[in-house]
Write a protein that holds these residues in place. Structure first.
Motif, short mmCIF file in Angstrom:
data_model
loop_
_atom_site.label_atom_id
_atom_site.label_comp_id
_atom_site.label_asym_id
_atom_site.label_seq_id
_atom_site.Cartn_x
_atom_site.Cartn_y
_atom_site.Cartn_z
N LYS A 73 46.21 49.49 55.60
CA LYS A 73 45.81 50.03 54.12
C LYS A 73 44.24 49.97 53.77
N GLY A 82 53.97 40.59 56.68
CA GLY A 82 52.83 41.21 55.62
C GLY A 82 51.51 41.00 56.15
N SER A 83 50.66 41.65 55.30
CA SER A 83 49.15 41.28 55.45
C SER A 83 48.68 40.06 54.99
N MET A 95 64.09 52.47 59.45
CA MET A 95 63.38 52.93 60.69
C MET A 95 63.54 51.79 61.53
N GLY A 109 50.97 46.00 66.66
CA GLY A 109 51.98 46.67 67.14
C GLY A 109 53.38 46.90 66.32
N LEU A 110 54.49 47.19 66.94
CA LEU A 110 55.48 47.14 65.99
C LEU A 110 56.05 45.82 65.71
N LEU A 111 56.54 45.99 64.58
CA LEU A 111 57.06 44.53 64.01
C LEU A 111 58.51 44.36 64.86
O1 PNS Z 1 51.55 43.17 53.28
P1 PNS Z 1 52.06 44.78 53.59
O2 PNS Z 1 50.57 45.27 54.03
O3 PNS Z 1 52.73 45.43 52.72
O4 PNS Z 1 52.92 44.64 54.93
C1 PNS Z 1 53.05 45.76 55.80
C2 PNS Z 1 53.87 45.57 57.20
C3 PNS Z 1 53.05 44.60 58.04
C4 PNS Z 1 55.09 44.71 56.81
C5 PNS Z 1 54.20 46.84 57.78
O5 PNS Z 1 52.86 47.48 57.63
C6 PNS Z 1 54.56 46.79 59.16
O6 PNS Z 1 55.74 46.13 59.43
N1 PNS Z 1 53.57 47.11 60.15
C7 PNS Z 1 53.97 46.83 61.60
C8 PNS Z 1 53.92 48.47 62.35
C9 PNS Z 1 55.39 48.78 62.40
O7 PNS Z 1 56.17 48.14 63.02
N2 PNS Z 1 55.43 50.01 61.61
C10 PNS Z 1 56.72 50.53 61.66
C11 PNS Z 1 57.50 50.27 60.22
S1 PNS Z 1 58.90 51.06 60.11
#
Ligand code: PNS
Length: 162
Positions: free
Chosen positions: A41, A8-9, A105, A72-74
């Motif tokens: 966001k 999360g943020s 995804m 980057g990507l989670l």
């Molecule tokens: O607290 P948030 O802002 O709702 O968290 C969103 C978060 C960080 C979980 C999401 O934006 C994220 O996973 N970002 C990393 C980039 C990523 O992997 N994007 C593809 C997601 S399908």
């Protein structure tokens, strides 16, 4: 050993986030709270260091919780840390569409599954963005964030007022 990611943020962390982290820590051996470095966001109100510091302080009683950051990507971060699952809170049906899409995804990209925990109803209206807005105009957020976060919010708005 099963490891979960709570991403999360956390700008800032709320009582709703802490409830999800604490409950996740009961089911997994290790929980990594993954703080995104640059939230897309909005412009972050708190720096990454500040967001991490608040989370560290507020989870210090949970021995199996670590606070780390990522960009980057989670799913890449999940692989780097050997995480088995992503855990998210679902506040309401309105969260569901986007969360389901992200879960699918992430599953498609990497095979990692997302588990959802239902948010405690007393926090279902909570969002960091609303907490920031209420605090900005002097509203009472004492039931929404821990005292340490309230203090930081007050300090930040004092700084902004000059
Ligand atoms: O607290 P948030 O802002 O709702 O968290 C969103 C978060 C960080 C979980 C999401 O934006 C994220 O996973 N970002 C990393 C980039 C990523 O992997 N994007 C593809 C997601 S399908």
């Amino acid at each position: 050993m099963a490891t979960a990611l709570c991403p999360g943020s956390f700008d800032p962390v709320t009582n709703g986030h802490l409830d999800i982290i604490e409950r996740t820590a009961r089911y997994f051996d290790e929980v990594i709270v993954a703080v995104i470095r640059n939230p897309q966001k909005t412009e972050a109100m708190f720096t990454l260091d500040e967001r991490e510091e608040m989370l560290r302080e507020l989870t210090s009683h949970l021995e199996n919780v670590r606070i780390l950051s990522f960009a980057g990507l989670l799913v890449d971060f999940a692989h780097e840390h050997g995480a088995d699952a992503i855990v998210k809170g679902l506040r309401a049906v309105s969260d569901f569409d986007y969360e389901l899409q992200m879960a699918q995804m992430n599953q498609n990209l990497s095979g990692i599954d997302t588990f959802f925990i239902s948010t405690n109803p007393k926090y279902s209206f909570l969002a960091s963005s609303l907490v920031r807005e209420v605090a900005r105009f002097g509203g009472d957020v004492s039931s929404m964030v821990p005292p340490v976060v309230m203090k930081r919010l007050a300090e930040r708005f004092d700084e902004l007022k000059g």
